[in-house]
Design a protein around this motif. Structure first.
Motif, PDB file in Angstrom:
ATOM      1  N   PRO A 123       0.896  -1.297  -0.081  1.00  0.00           N
ATOM      2  CA  PRO A 123      -0.243   0.081   0.022  1.00  0.00           C
ATOM      3  C   PRO A 123       0.734   1.280  -0.021  1.00  0.00           C
ATOM      4  N   LEU A 124       1.953   1.245   0.554  1.00  0.00           N
ATOM      5  CA  LEU A 124       2.930   2.618   0.535  1.00  0.00           C
ATOM      6  C   LEU A 124       3.067   2.859  -1.023  1.00  0.00           C
ATOM      7  N   GLN A 125       3.412   1.869  -1.735  1.00  0.00           N
ATOM      8  CA  GLN A 125       3.571   1.996  -3.182  1.00  0.00           C
ATOM      9  C   GLN A 125       2.495   2.422  -3.824  1.00  0.00           C
ATOM     10  N   SER A 126       1.107   2.182  -3.591  1.00  0.00           N
ATOM     11  CA  SER A 126       0.122   2.445  -4.290  1.00  0.00           C
ATOM     12  C   SER A 126      -0.387   3.887  -4.035  1.00  0.00           C
ATOM     13  N   LEU A 127      -0.017   4.487  -2.557  1.00  0.00           N
ATOM     14  CA  LEU A 127      -0.107   5.818  -2.091  1.00  0.00           C
ATOM     15  C   LEU A 127       0.715   6.571  -3.275  1.00  0.00           C
ATOM     16  N   ALA A 128       2.150   6.029  -3.210  1.00  0.00           N
ATOM     17  CA  ALA A 128       2.952   6.921  -4.067  1.00  0.00           C
ATOM     18  C   ALA A 128       2.443   6.776  -5.544  1.00  0.00           C
ATOM     19  N   ASP A 129       1.915   5.864  -6.110  1.00  0.00           N
ATOM     20  CA  ASP A 129       1.385   5.707  -7.268  1.00  0.00           C
ATOM     21  C   ASP A 129       0.339   6.799  -7.300  1.00  0.00           C
ATOM     22  N   CYS A 130      -0.656   6.830  -6.485  1.00  0.00           N
ATOM     23  CA  CYS A 130      -1.697   8.015  -6.429  1.00  0.00           C
ATOM     24  C   CYS A 130      -1.061   9.371  -6.485  1.00  0.00           C
ATOM     25  N   ILE A 131      -0.264   9.570  -5.616  1.00  0.00           N
ATOM     26  CA  ILE A 131       0.432  10.936  -5.901  1.00  0.00           C
ATOM     27  C   ILE A 131       1.008  11.175  -6.979  1.00  0.00           C
ATOM     28  N   THR A 132       1.794  10.237  -7.588  1.00  0.00           N
ATOM     29  CA  THR A 132       2.303  10.406  -8.923  1.00  0.00           C
ATOM     30  C   THR A 132       1.441  10.677 -10.077  1.00  0.00           C
ATOM     31  N   ILE A 133       0.334   9.955  -9.973  1.00  0.00           N
ATOM     32  CA  ILE A 133      -0.806  10.172 -10.978  1.00  0.00           C
ATOM     33  C   ILE A 133      -1.517  11.573 -10.723  1.00  0.00           C
ATOM     34  N   CYS A 183       6.758  -0.030 -10.513  1.00  0.00           N
ATOM     35  CA  CYS A 183       7.407   0.338  -9.047  1.00  0.00           C
ATOM     36  C   CYS A 183       8.801   0.108  -8.704  1.00  0.00           C
ATOM     37  N   LEU A 184       9.569  -0.394  -9.462  1.00  0.00           N
ATOM     38  CA  LEU A 184      10.990  -0.567  -9.649  1.00  0.00           C
ATOM     39  C   LEU A 184      11.374  -1.514  -8.459  1.00  0.00           C
ATOM     40  N   PRO A 185      12.016  -2.396  -8.339  1.00  0.00           N
ATOM     41  CA  PRO A 185      13.147  -2.576  -9.672  1.00  0.00           C
ATOM     42  C   PRO A 185      12.413  -3.215 -10.833  1.00  0.00           C
ATOM     43  N   VAL A 186      13.221  -2.534 -11.865  1.00  0.00           N
ATOM     44  CA  VAL A 186      12.744  -3.015 -13.194  1.00  0.00           C
ATOM     45  C   VAL A 186      13.779  -3.703 -14.059  1.00  0.00           C
ATOM     46  N   GLU A 217       9.996   9.794 -10.502  1.00  0.00           N
ATOM     47  CA  GLU A 217       9.414  10.401  -9.620  1.00  0.00           C
ATOM     48  C   GLU A 217       8.395   9.653  -8.833  1.00  0.00           C
ATOM     49  N   GLN A 218       7.853   8.625  -9.436  1.00  0.00           N
ATOM     50  CA  GLN A 218       7.052   7.566  -8.675  1.00  0.00           C
ATOM     51  C   GLN A 218       7.743   6.969  -7.499  1.00  0.00           C
ATOM     52  N   ALA A 219       9.267   6.647  -7.748  1.00  0.00           N
ATOM     53  CA  ALA A 219       9.893   6.155  -6.703  1.00  0.00           C
ATOM     54  C   ALA A 219      10.277   7.359  -5.534  1.00  0.00           C
ATOM     55  N   ALA A 220      10.501   8.244  -6.106  1.00  0.00           N
ATOM     56  CA  ALA A 220      10.906   9.583  -5.399  1.00  0.00           C
ATOM     57  C   ALA A 220       9.522   9.957  -4.358  1.00  0.00           C
ATOM     58  N   ASN A 221       8.426   9.622  -4.996  1.00  0.00           N
ATOM     59  CA  ASN A 221       7.093   9.778  -4.126  1.00  0.00           C
ATOM     60  C   ASN A 221       6.808   8.757  -3.014  1.00  0.00           C
ATOM     61  N   ARG A 222       7.653   7.853  -2.951  1.00  0.00           N
ATOM     62  CA  ARG A 222       7.547   6.738  -1.868  1.00  0.00           C
ATOM     63  C   ARG A 222       8.073   7.296  -0.513  1.00  0.00           C
ATOM     64  N   GLU A 223       8.988   8.511  -0.688  1.00  0.00           N
ATOM     65  CA  GLU A 223       9.236   9.138   0.626  1.00  0.00           C
ATOM     66  C   GLU A 223       8.009   9.841   1.279  1.00  0.00           C
ATOM     67  N   TRP A 224       7.303  10.500   0.194  1.00  0.00           N
ATOM     68  CA  TRP A 224       5.954  11.451   0.654  1.00  0.00           C
ATOM     69  C   TRP A 224       4.862  10.582   0.982  1.00  0.00           C
TER      70      TRP A 224
END
Lengths: 322, 322, 322
Positions: free
Chosen positions: A148-158, A279-282, A302-309
């Motif tokens: 879910p932390l990935q999915s939240l970062a994905d939502c932020i990125t989108i 989501c990386l690694p790719v 950017e998506q990986a960077a958004n994991r922090e946020w």
């Protein structure tokens, strides 16, 4: 928020996404929240982004961080109840979770699927046992069936990309990618779960495409449209989200490695000037072509960077609830 | 200073040495510089001194520190471009470096030579790929061909000893030592590079001694005098700097283990009451006798202690340039 | 306090126990003590509680913490003097300890018994070599023959329980438990050493029970009453402290795995409404029944939680002595 195990723990998704974007704008605005508090990050599996981004987010909030690799820094943990423990696991999760919960104010756990026993993986034993015995909030750092932390970062990125493009209700396509190793369904499950929520609120249209036999569990597919023809699925796509996963129905099996499912610039051209996410690694060229990853269509960094946020938004809400 | 990959990144060596000595005198004078900034220390190989001293130096400057062992905490990284990634490396440095660069303000990297392919090692791919893709300053924590933080600590150590002895232009001798395993040339290369610079500025005279076949790469030998007779080289030496390295010409080979090249008190007596230096770890008696290491002639502990101050001087200059 | 290697380093045990209880009541009251100071935690063996609790205690006191797994983060260390180092150990403790002592203000060391050579284990070489060469205080994080931070936590736990029950001089029974693997005597030795001191000061009565052949070293048994019949030993017990250890007399051997020595509710009923203690990790049902661990008779979690406060009491006293 008490635990953050899945989308079900999120009361207001829009607010959580916005909180992540606020953290990105002002990383240190809530540094007082974590003062004299400690998060323990417990890894049953390897990690790069999750390890570093969660640690960073915690430090932004003023938290102390302690990390531990289970089976390397310490020993294996028994998850089953009532066991006569004469095997290779030296400690039971009842003790481990309770004890770590005495040293830490929040615990993050990474524990992948073993891909041997579907029922076992899908009951999410590690997360639930920690949540049951730790007596402090548990954060899912990728579990057997969700990330879910990935999915939240994905939502932020989108949302960031939507703000840039002005597209109000983009078409988001989750596509299976080829791979020679059996990988968990966690990221695909979780992304579907969160995108279905975003579709329900009118923020995206959501489509899933994969070869036959790669159907995700029904509770994750939800109301998504499933299209078995990747070319057709990509038509008009604003976001192509790539991921490999092993079969859910023939559990943990690699049914095909068909290279035509890898994403190339032909696929991007077929889309609506689409953005590529992963989501990386790719594994480059096996799953997606260099030309895509190195083009302005790629959002993966950017998506990986958004994991922090995304981690910071979650930890902030947990700290505020204490 | 943007990156610290080699001596070429140092604009004023005298000032950098002095900065290290200043840090030693007042470790916490610049604690504000690192506030809310993070350094990531990425280890492809084992480390004791570099791991602890760089972490300590960073904390002295107020930096947050995140360490990661590649292949243990995370997975292997592909360094080559254009690869179809179906091997044992799960992630490409293009993504890994870019992502770590989003979480960290500075990245330190340790990546030893593999000693199989000279051309590959000497092109310093790991450092250059990280420097290319990370978008933040990179600090060399020992690379395939260089160990500049060690060389800076060596310079600090020599300047301290010069101040004590009053010798203005000491004779410094780098000597090869015997070992049964093939070791990289990195420390020897780097020490030569830095000592040649110190010789050019009139601060030392620099001599290299080793058995035939152990010639360092010409770009590192520079203007140094090479003497194949160790006894002759040690005559009048003020500093004997010991190190083993494998052959550069017969790349990665152990050509001899001749025990007469180990440093003993006879060698010290042959010198000008010389000091013994070694970057550590050192195998006692195989490379240098107990009687030397346990005598007042040994500077090895002070030299290792100075690693903290060399790291602090470099990190301070990088932080000031941000 | 200079070092904390064993009970012999404690000048006032009552005060140290009280200091731990004070830390538990006000964890952050002495945060200034560790400012700009660093503790290095060096692990030759796996750890969960010790790793996390000591790190946490150090952070409570404002210390910076650096952890290192020997043989994983770094390489093996030679402990013997005068060795010609051509084996698998790349560095000598003389250098490693001295260098770490230059980076750290305090060093914690975990190094288990090898259980091959009794004389070697019982001379506590690793602790003594570090204490000899590091030039900074050394804290025993469990050594070949002792685990004093555990014993201090045990004393704190017993005092807390005494305060609750009102029993002034409880009967404390250390019992051997069955196990299939040979384990060190460290925890049992240390607990005996500390309980004998508590018995001497009139704070407890102390009894040891185990099968024949499992006698601890005489210097640890001290004045304790040894009873070979477990049922008899448990009569009237207020505290049952369970632990497995391998034989001291037939060094490192597993002489029996007799399951009747495992602690069950029958044993608790035989006692004086006794509390069960164990240092953890504990193998459930092999050593002690679920019904005991999951009952209000179990103190194991509180005992583990008190590891934080025992470490904090020790570190506080060391910092105050600097």
């Amino acid at each position: 928020m008490t635990n953050f195990l899945s989308l079900a723990d999120v009361s207001d998704l829009d607010a959580l996404i916005q909180s992540g974007r606020d953290a990105k704008a002002s990383p240190f605005a809530n540094q007082h929240l974590g003062k004299n508090k400690t998060i323990g990050l417990i890894f049953f599996n390897s990690s790069l982004r999750t390890r570093l981004s969660t640690q960073k987010a915690a430090q932004n909030l003023g938290l102390n961080v302690m990390t531990m690799n289970v089976g390397q820094d310490s020993w294996g943990l028994e998850m089953e109840e009532g066991v006569f423990m004469n095997g290779d696991k030296a400690e039971h999760v009842r003790e481990a979770a309770a004890v770590i919960g005495r040293y830490c104010d929040i615990i993050g756990i990474r524990a992948f699927a073993e891909l041997k026993d579907r029922e076992k993986d899908y009951k999410e034993q590690v997360m639930h046992q920690f949540a049951k015995y730790a007596n402090v909030p548990i954060v899912n750092l990728e579990s057997a069936t969700r990330h879910p932390l990935q999915s939240l970062a994905d939502c932020i990125t989108i949302e960031e990309a939507k703000a840039q493009s002005g597209i109000k209700r983009p078409k988001v396509v989750l596509t299976w990618l080829p791979h020679f190793k059996p990988l968990p369904q966690a990221v695909a499950n979780s992304f579907s779960e969160w995108m279905n929520a975003r579709a329900n609120s009118g923020d995206v249209d959501f489509v899933i495409t994969h070869p036959e036999g790669y159907e995700l569990a029904p509770e994750f597919v939800g109301n998504a449209k499933v299209i078995y023809n990747q070319d057709e699925a990509f038509e008009g796509a604003d976001f192509i989200y790539g991921k490999n996963w092993s079969s859910y129905t023939q559990y943990g099996q690699v049914l095909t490695q068909d290279p035509s499912w890898a994403v190339t610039m032909d696929d991007i051209r077929r889309s609506n000037n689409g953005k590529f996410m992963h989501c990386l690694p790719v594994r480059r060229n096996l799953k997606v072509a260099d030309e895509v990853l190195d083009s302005p269509h790629s959002l993966v960094i950017e998506q990986a960077a958004n994991r922090e946020w995304s981690a910071q938004a979650v930890l902030k809400e947990i700290l505020q609830g204490m």
